[in-house]
Scaffold this active site. Sequence first.
Site, mmCIF file in Angstrom:
data_model
loop_
_atom_site.group_PDB
_atom_site.id
_atom_site.type_symbol
_atom_site.label_atom_id
_atom_site.label_comp_id
_atom_site.label_asym_id
_atom_site.label_seq_id
_atom_site.Cartn_x
_atom_site.Cartn_y
_atom_site.Cartn_z
ATOM 1 N N ALA A 186 -54.070 37.769 51.038
ATOM 2 C CA ALA A 186 -53.794 36.481 50.806
ATOM 3 C C ALA A 186 -53.074 35.694 51.214
ATOM 4 O O ALA A 186 -51.827 36.550 49.833
ATOM 5 C CB ALA A 186 -54.913 35.698 49.656
ATOM 6 N N VAL A 187 -52.020 34.553 51.584
ATOM 7 C CA VAL A 187 -51.028 34.127 51.618
ATOM 8 C C VAL A 187 -51.638 32.236 51.473
ATOM 9 O O VAL A 187 -52.138 31.785 51.406
ATOM 10 C CB VAL A 187 -50.279 34.163 52.679
ATOM 11 C CG1 VAL A 187 -48.489 33.345 51.877
ATOM 12 C CG2 VAL A 187 -49.894 35.550 52.860
ATOM 13 N N ASN A 217 -61.103 34.677 62.910
ATOM 14 C CA ASN A 217 -59.666 34.322 62.184
ATOM 15 C C ASN A 217 -57.961 34.594 62.917
ATOM 16 O O ASN A 217 -57.820 35.612 63.366
ATOM 17 C CB ASN A 217 -59.278 35.476 61.247
ATOM 18 C CG ASN A 217 -58.585 35.051 60.346
ATOM 19 O OD1 ASN A 217 -57.747 34.603 59.948
ATOM 20 N ND2 ASN A 217 -58.892 35.849 58.868
ATOM 21 N N TYR A 258 -51.677 41.059 62.265
ATOM 22 C CA TYR A 258 -52.246 42.293 62.446
ATOM 23 C C TYR A 258 -51.697 42.866 63.811
ATOM 24 O O TYR A 258 -51.297 44.241 63.974
ATOM 25 C CB TYR A 258 -53.624 42.721 61.933
ATOM 26 C CG TYR A 258 -53.667 42.083 60.591
ATOM 27 C CD1 TYR A 258 -53.357 43.047 59.936
ATOM 28 C CD2 TYR A 258 -54.892 42.349 60.737
ATOM 29 C CE1 TYR A 258 -53.767 42.506 58.071
ATOM 30 C CE2 TYR A 258 -55.358 40.976 59.579
ATOM 31 C CZ TYR A 258 -54.719 41.593 58.356
ATOM 32 O OH TYR A 258 -55.119 41.578 57.218
ATOM 33 N N GLU A 269 -61.029 45.150 58.027
ATOM 34 C CA GLU A 269 -61.835 44.449 58.720
ATOM 35 C C GLU A 269 -61.459 42.834 59.009
ATOM 36 O O GLU A 269 -60.619 42.208 57.684
ATOM 37 C CB GLU A 269 -63.253 44.434 57.769
ATOM 38 C CG GLU A 269 -63.613 45.083 58.222
ATOM 39 C CD GLU A 269 -64.892 45.698 56.897
ATOM 40 O OE1 GLU A 269 -65.408 44.886 56.503
ATOM 41 O OE2 GLU A 269 -65.476 47.091 57.480
HETATM 42 C C1 LIG Z 1 -53.258 35.711 58.185
HETATM 43 C C2 LIG Z 1 -52.342 35.619 57.008
HETATM 44 C C3 LIG Z 1 -52.749 36.519 55.864
HETATM 45 C C4 LIG Z 1 -50.976 35.300 57.627
HETATM 46 O O1 LIG Z 1 -49.767 35.151 56.463
HETATM 47 P P1 LIG Z 1 -48.370 34.347 56.854
HETATM 48 O O2 LIG Z 1 -47.796 34.639 55.710
HETATM 49 O O3 LIG Z 1 -48.842 33.270 57.168
HETATM 50 O O4 LIG Z 1 -48.014 35.361 58.278
HETATM 51 P P2 LIG Z 1 -46.564 34.803 58.576
HETATM 52 O O5 LIG Z 1 -45.838 33.786 58.153
HETATM 53 O O6 LIG Z 1 -45.731 36.619 58.127
HETATM 54 O O7 LIG Z 1 -47.080 35.408 59.772
HETATM 55 C C5 LIG Z 1 -46.631 36.497 60.923
HETATM 56 C C6 LIG Z 1 -46.756 36.942 62.111
HETATM 57 O O8 LIG Z 1 -48.726 36.690 62.154
HETATM 58 C C7 LIG Z 1 -48.602 35.812 63.553
HETATM 59 N N1 LIG Z 1 -49.201 34.604 62.369
HETATM 60 C C8 LIG Z 1 -49.618 34.203 61.310
HETATM 61 N N2 LIG Z 1 -50.416 33.004 61.161
HETATM 62 C C9 LIG Z 1 -50.334 32.191 62.408
HETATM 63 C C10 LIG Z 1 -51.154 30.622 63.055
HETATM 64 N N3 LIG Z 1 -51.507 30.345 61.957
HETATM 65 N N4 LIG Z 1 -51.488 31.451 64.363
HETATM 66 C C11 LIG Z 1 -50.450 32.106 65.240
HETATM 67 N N5 LIG Z 1 -50.747 33.490 64.808
HETATM 68 C C12 LIG Z 1 -50.005 33.185 63.304
HETATM 69 C C13 LIG Z 1 -47.649 34.975 63.620
HETATM 70 O O9 LIG Z 1 -47.414 36.060 65.067
HETATM 71 C C14 LIG Z 1 -46.686 35.413 62.941
HETATM 72 O O10 LIG Z 1 -45.136 35.642 63.458
HETATM 73 P P3 LIG Z 1 -44.644 34.140 63.902
HETATM 74 O O11 LIG Z 1 -44.335 33.484 62.592
HETATM 75 O O12 LIG Z 1 -42.701 34.691 64.365
HETATM 76 O O13 LIG Z 1 -45.141 33.657 64.753
HETATM 77 C C15 LIG Z 1 -52.431 34.008 56.126
HETATM 78 O O14 LIG Z 1 -52.809 32.989 56.929
HETATM 79 C C16 LIG Z 1 -53.534 33.521 54.844
HETATM 80 O O15 LIG Z 1 -53.115 34.000 53.879
HETATM 81 N N6 LIG Z 1 -55.069 33.748 55.738
HETATM 82 C C17 LIG Z 1 -56.148 33.576 54.945
HETATM 83 C C18 LIG Z 1 -56.972 34.297 54.495
HETATM 84 C C19 LIG Z 1 -56.220 35.629 54.898
HETATM 85 O O16 LIG Z 1 -57.350 35.268 56.658
HETATM 86 N N7 LIG Z 1 -56.435 36.442 55.396
HETATM 87 C C20 LIG Z 1 -56.488 37.817 56.292
HETATM 88 C C21 LIG Z 1 -57.984 38.249 55.965
HETATM 89 S S1 LIG Z 1 -58.190 40.472 56.962
#
Ligand SMILES: CC(C)(COP(=O)(O)OP(=O)(O)OC[C@H]1O[C@@H](n2cnc3c(N)ncnc32)[C@H](O)[C@@H]1OP(=O)(O)O)[C@@H](O)C(=O)NCCC(=O)NCCS
Length: 154
Positions: free
Chosen positions: A75-76, A113, A120, A108
């Site tokens: 989670a972020v 999402n 991933y 999973e």
């Molecule tokens: C999924 C999650 C953990 C990503 O965290 P984040 O810190 O925003 O991710 P990052 O900034 O490290 O992104 C790395 C890469 O992932 C992809 N990515 C991340 N968010 C994205 C978005 N909203 N749309 C498209 N690609 C995305 C991109 O390729 C990105 O690289 P880029 O920014 O250079 O294009 C965050 O959105 C989150 O907490 N979501 C809700 C909880 C969740 O779904 N957790 C995972 C459950 S399996």
Amino acid sequence: MSGAPAKPIRPAAPADVPALAALHARAFPPDECWGETAIRAMLGLEGGFGLLAGAPDGFVLARAVAGEAEILTLAVDPAARRLGLGARLLSATLDAVADRGAACLFLEVSEVNAPARALYARAGAEEVGRRRRYYADGSDALVLRITPPSGSTG
Ligand SMILES: CC(C)(COP(=O)(O)OP(=O)(O)OC[C@H]1O[C@@H](n2cnc3c(N)ncnc32)[C@H](O)[C@@H]1OP(=O)(O)O)[C@@H](O)C(=O)NCCC(=O)NCCS
């Protein structure tokens, strides 16, 4: 990414649990978020561990047992997304499970999402299974596998 230096990633401790639960509630919809009891239980699993960064701005819970590992949650904070923290937490998790002797990391993710699937995919995840209508919204869970780096020195 330019700007402020990246906040260091450190292991989660029992004292972090309330802040992790509050962050999980900000990051996930109400019917998917985990409270303190669930997070404490995950950290207490055999091989369970957590990594976090910032106040915290993001965290991961994972476990590594008998040569295999899984991500339990990642989670972020919505206010800290698209800054590379999710990717850094995933990379640190891969290093941590490699150090614990895991040859593969499973997780999973909902098929709907897109942010998580993109994150991933960039880490080389392969789809190895599907659980039909696994989530409360009726979406399928994709089971993904990532191969940790070999020869990690931690
Ligand atoms: C999924 C999650 C953990 C990503 O965290 P984040 O810190 O925003 O991710 P990052 O900034 O490290 O992104 C790395 C890469 O992932 C992809 N990515 C991340 N968010 C994205 C978005 N909203 N749309 C498209 N690609 C995305 C991109 O390729 C990105 O690289 P880029 O920014 O250079 O294009 C965050 O959105 C989150 O907490 N979501 C809700 C909880 C969740 O779904 N957790 C995972 C459950 S399996």
